[in-house]
Design a protein around this motif. Structure first.
Motif, PDB file in Angstrom:
ATOM      1  N   LEU A  93       1.653  -0.039  -0.520  1.00  0.00           N
ATOM      2  CA  LEU A  93       0.392   0.035  -1.270  1.00  0.00           C
ATOM      3  C   LEU A  93       0.517  -0.422  -2.714  1.00  0.00           C
ATOM      4  O   LEU A  93      -0.400  -1.036  -3.264  1.00  0.00           O
ATOM      5  N   GLY A  94       1.656  -0.087  -3.320  1.00  0.00           N
ATOM      6  CA  GLY A  94       1.854  -0.464  -4.720  1.00  0.00           C
ATOM      7  C   GLY A  94       1.688  -1.963  -4.896  1.00  0.00           C
ATOM      8  O   GLY A  94       1.003  -2.431  -5.824  1.00  0.00           O
ATOM      9  N   ALA A  95       2.268  -2.726  -3.982  1.00  0.00           N
ATOM     10  CA  ALA A  95       2.187  -4.192  -4.082  1.00  0.00           C
ATOM     11  C   ALA A  95       0.738  -4.656  -3.919  1.00  0.00           C
ATOM     12  O   ALA A  95       0.286  -5.584  -4.598  1.00  0.00           O
ATOM     13  N   LYS A  96       0.016  -4.007  -3.028  1.00  0.00           N
ATOM     14  CA  LYS A  96      -1.396  -4.379  -2.824  1.00  0.00           C
ATOM     15  C   LYS A  96      -2.210  -4.102  -4.087  1.00  0.00           C
ATOM     16  O   LYS A  96      -3.024  -4.924  -4.515  1.00  0.00           O
ATOM     17  N   ALA A  97      -1.973  -2.941  -4.655  1.00  0.00           N
ATOM     18  CA  ALA A  97      -2.718  -2.577  -5.864  1.00  0.00           C
ATOM     19  C   ALA A  97      -2.359  -3.516  -7.020  1.00  0.00           C
ATOM     20  O   ALA A  97      -3.215  -3.854  -7.845  1.00  0.00           O
ATOM     21  N   LYS A  98      -1.102  -3.935  -7.061  1.00  0.00           N
ATOM     22  CA  LYS A  98      -0.673  -4.878  -8.105  1.00  0.00           C
ATOM     23  C   LYS A  98      -1.422  -6.196  -7.981  1.00  0.00           C
ATOM     24  O   LYS A  98      -1.861  -6.786  -8.971  1.00  0.00           O
ATOM     25  N   GLU A  99      -1.536  -6.647  -6.739  1.00  0.00           N
ATOM     26  CA  GLU A  99      -2.267  -7.889  -6.476  1.00  0.00           C
ATOM     27  C   GLU A  99      -3.704  -7.777  -7.003  1.00  0.00           C
ATOM     28  O   GLU A  99      -4.222  -8.696  -7.646  1.00  0.00           O
ATOM     29  N   ALA A 100      -4.318  -6.635  -6.701  1.00  0.00           N
ATOM     30  CA  ALA A 100      -5.701  -6.427  -7.142  1.00  0.00           C
ATOM     31  C   ALA A 100      -5.787  -6.406  -8.665  1.00  0.00           C
ATOM     32  O   ALA A 100      -6.652  -7.064  -9.254  1.00  0.00           O
ATOM     33  N   ALA A 101      -4.886  -5.664  -9.288  1.00  0.00           N
ATOM     34  CA  ALA A 101      -4.925  -5.545 -10.750  1.00  0.00           C
ATOM     35  C   ALA A 101      -4.711  -6.915 -11.397  1.00  0.00           C
ATOM     36  O   ALA A 101      -5.374  -7.257 -12.388  1.00  0.00           O
ATOM     37  N   ALA A 102      -3.806  -7.706 -10.812  1.00  0.00           N
ATOM     38  CA  ALA A 102      -3.525  -9.028 -11.389  1.00  0.00           C
ATOM     39  C   ALA A 102      -4.769  -9.914 -11.345  1.00  0.00           C
ATOM     40  O   ALA A 102      -4.936 -10.809 -12.180  1.00  0.00           O
ATOM     41  N   LEU A 103      -5.632  -9.675 -10.383  1.00  0.00           N
ATOM     42  CA  LEU A 103      -6.861 -10.470 -10.277  1.00  0.00           C
ATOM     43  C   LEU A 103      -7.991  -9.898 -11.135  1.00  0.00           C
ATOM     44  O   LEU A 103      -9.092 -10.451 -11.170  1.00  0.00           O
ATOM     45  N   GLY A 104      -7.739  -8.771 -11.764  1.00  0.00           N
ATOM     46  CA  GLY A 104      -8.764  -8.186 -12.629  1.00  0.00           C
ATOM     47  C   GLY A 104      -9.665  -7.176 -11.950  1.00  0.00           C
ATOM     48  O   GLY A 104     -10.707  -6.789 -12.501  1.00  0.00           O
ATOM     49  N   ILE A 105      -9.260  -6.733 -10.756  1.00  0.00           N
ATOM     50  CA  ILE A 105     -10.057  -5.721 -10.056  1.00  0.00           C
ATOM     51  C   ILE A 105      -9.710  -4.346 -10.640  1.00  0.00           C
ATOM     52  O   ILE A 105      -8.540  -3.989 -10.714  1.00  0.00           O
ATOM     53  N   PRO A 106     -10.720  -3.596 -11.079  1.00  0.00           N
ATOM     54  CA  PRO A 106     -10.421  -2.388 -11.844  1.00  0.00           C
ATOM     55  C   PRO A 106     -10.049  -1.160 -11.022  1.00  0.00           C
ATOM     56  O   PRO A 106      -9.467  -0.219 -11.559  1.00  0.00           O
ATOM     57  N   CYS A 107     -10.385  -1.169  -9.723  1.00  0.00           N
ATOM     58  CA  CYS A 107     -10.298   0.102  -8.994  1.00  0.00           C
ATOM     59  C   CYS A 107     -10.128  -0.153  -7.501  1.00  0.00           C
ATOM     60  O   CYS A 107     -10.695  -1.108  -6.957  1.00  0.00           O
ATOM     61  N   VAL A 108      -9.335   0.698  -6.847  1.00  0.00           N
ATOM     62  CA  VAL A 108      -9.235   0.642  -5.387  1.00  0.00           C
ATOM     63  C   VAL A 108      -9.765   1.955  -4.808  1.00  0.00           C
ATOM     64  O   VAL A 108      -9.737   2.994  -5.471  1.00  0.00           O
ATOM     65  N   ALA A 109     -10.261   1.895  -3.581  1.00  0.00           N
ATOM     66  CA  ALA A 109     -10.756   3.081  -2.870  1.00  0.00           C
ATOM     67  C   ALA A 109      -9.861   3.296  -1.664  1.00  0.00           C
ATOM     68  O   ALA A 109      -9.615   2.352  -0.906  1.00  0.00           O
ATOM     69  N   LEU A 110      -9.363   4.519  -1.497  1.00  0.00           N
ATOM     70  CA  LEU A 110      -8.364   4.756  -0.443  1.00  0.00           C
ATOM     71  C   LEU A 110      -8.938   5.536   0.733  1.00  0.00           C
ATOM     72  O   LEU A 110      -9.658   6.527   0.546  1.00  0.00           O
ATOM     73  N   PHE A 111      -8.570   5.096   1.934  1.00  0.00           N
ATOM     74  CA  PHE A 111      -9.006   5.776   3.157  1.00  0.00           C
ATOM     75  C   PHE A 111      -7.822   5.937   4.095  1.00  0.00           C
ATOM     76  O   PHE A 111      -7.172   4.955   4.452  1.00  0.00           O
ATOM     77  N   PRO A 112      -7.530   7.155   4.507  1.00  0.00           N
ATOM     78  CA  PRO A 112      -6.354   7.398   5.351  1.00  0.00           C
ATOM     79  C   PRO A 112      -6.670   7.325   6.843  1.00  0.00           C
ATOM     80  O   PRO A 112      -7.751   7.724   7.275  1.00  0.00           O
ATOM     81  N   ASN A 113      -5.726   6.820   7.611  1.00  0.00           N
ATOM     82  CA  ASN A 113      -5.792   6.966   9.064  1.00  0.00           C
ATOM     83  C   ASN A 113      -4.830   8.099   9.430  1.00  0.00           C
ATOM     84  O   ASN A 113      -3.647   7.887   9.641  1.00  0.00           O
ATOM     85  N   THR A 114      -5.377   9.294   9.474  1.00  0.00           N
ATOM     86  CA  THR A 114      -4.558  10.487   9.708  1.00  0.00           C
ATOM     87  C   THR A 114      -3.975  10.459  11.117  1.00  0.00           C
ATOM     88  O   THR A 114      -4.696  10.148  12.070  1.00  0.00           O
ATOM     89  N   PRO A 115      -2.669  10.775  11.277  1.00  0.00           N
ATOM     90  CA  PRO A 115      -2.102  10.826  12.628  1.00  0.00           C
ATOM     91  C   PRO A 115      -2.911  11.783  13.521  1.00  0.00           C
ATOM     92  O   PRO A 115      -3.371  12.828  13.060  1.00  0.00           O
ATOM     93  N   ASN A 116      -3.094  11.396  14.771  1.00  0.00           N
ATOM     94  CA  ASN A 116      -3.969  12.146  15.669  1.00  0.00           C
ATOM     95  C   ASN A 116      -3.613  13.622  15.776  1.00  0.00           C
ATOM     96  O   ASN A 116      -4.487  14.479  15.839  1.00  0.00           O
ATOM     97  N   GLU A 117      -2.296  13.907  15.779  1.00  0.00           N
ATOM     98  CA  GLU A 117      -1.899  15.313  15.984  1.00  0.00           C
ATOM     99  C   GLU A 117      -2.293  16.195  14.795  1.00  0.00           C
ATOM    100  O   GLU A 117      -2.257  17.417  14.896  1.00  0.00           O
TER     101      GLU A 117
END
Ligand code: PBG
Length: 329
Positions: free
Chosen positions: A62-86
């Protein structure tokens, strides 16, 4: 004197420089919030079938993804988890686990890219066995006040993990006030609330439900708490209430089919007003482009500028990176 041929509207469209000079709205990377799906595991990317080009990422990626976004000038990310079924239960206990997937994701991003904002969804659907945003009674009815109590805890857990903006997306009554009070009492004075204030019971959420793994399990539908697509006056009441309860920013969702709502909300209240171009809208654009029914880049930019024209402060969009590249490229 004021009509043809003295007035020729096409003079204003005669050349690119002229069109640039006269543009009433512009897109900028800071207009975008980028939703990211998170999965367990390490060094893991899971493509999402109904969202071509969108994947779930393990926390360590995720860190690398967020870095990519920040480098492009995107100010914010929204996070959504895929919780394990159990870990999905009737009472959604995992939502309150301080070491759950979303908390680890928040910390990973804050460690890697402290300068980007992190927004988290406050709702129970990634954690419930039945896929609803709240707790249900024996009949399947989603209980309001019991749910609000858990959402309040959930928002606190997210704030403690480092979320900058908590975004209740559940449409329970009274949750914004409860969350604001708890955040203040907990010393989280600068954690903002972006209320999904006017959220409609929409058929455009399908791919998202696949992405967070709640699709197959949803019993019934969400029309008992999300809004009827027929209504707009009700949306204004919802927004008014959320502002009165302490929402810093409001959101309208879905996006493109509800631009009239965005425009009315912005005109009526003048508060920062965001729109969520949801998963089904993204999928529709991708499908149209794949079918040769339109140019992908042009479709992306045209839909996004429409949000600005309607008065949106910003847009949550899965196309955030593509759009930022198109604009700045
Ligand atoms: C759940 C939530 C949903 C979305 C964001 N938060 C789905 C739902 O209400 O069922 C949809 C986002 C999208 O479709 O992109 N609380």
């Amino acid at each position: 004197m004021s009509s043809f041929p003295y007035l020729r509207m096409r003079r204003g469209r005669v050349a690119p420089w002229m069109r640039d000079m006269l543009a009433e709205n512009r897109l900028h990377p800071s207009d975008f919030i980028w939703p990211l799906f998170v999965c367990e595991g390490s060094d893991c990317e899971e493509p999402i079938g109904s969202l071509p080009g969108v994947s779930r990422w393990s926390v360590d990626r995720l860190g690398a993804k967020a870095k990519e976004a920040a480098a492009l000038g995107i100010p914010c990310v929204a996070l959504f988890p895929n919780t394990p079924n159990e870990l999905r239960t009737e009472r959604a206990e995992e939502a309150l686990n301080k070491d759950n997937l979303i908390c680890r994701a928040i910390k990973a991003i804050k460690d890697a890219v402290p300068e980007i904002g992190v927004l988290t969804d406050v709702a129970l659907d990634p954690y419930t066995a039945h896929g609803h945003d709240g707790l249900t009674d024996q009949t399947g009815y989603v209980l309001n006040d019991d749910t609000v109590a858990i959402l309040t805890e959930q928002a606190l857990v997210q704030a403690e993990a480092g979320a900058d903006i908590v975004a209740p997306s559940d449409m329970m009554d009274g949750r914004v006030a409860a969350i604001r009070t708890a955040l203040e009492d907990g010393g989280h004075h600068n954690v903002a609330i972006m209320a999904y204030a006017a959220k409609y019971a929409s058929a455009f959420y399908g791919p998202f439900r696949e992405a967070v793994g709640s699709q197959g399990r949803l019993k019934g539908d969400k029309r008992g708490y999300q809004m009827d697509p027929a209504n707009i006056e009700e949306a204004l009441r919802e927004v008014e209430l959320d502002i009165a309860e302490g929402a810093d920013f409001v959101m309208v969702k879905p996006g493109l089919p509800y631009l009239d709502v965005v425009a009315r909300v912005k005109d009526a209240f003048g508060v920062p007003t965001f729109a969520y171009q949801v998963s089904g809208e993204y999928a529709m654009i991708e499908a149209a482009a794949a079918a040769g029914a339109g140019d992908r880049d042009a479709l992306i930019l045209e839909t996004l500028i429409a949000f600005k024209r309607a008065g949106a402060t910003g847009v949550l969009t899965y196309h955030a990176l593509d759009a930022a590249r198109l604009i700045t490229g």
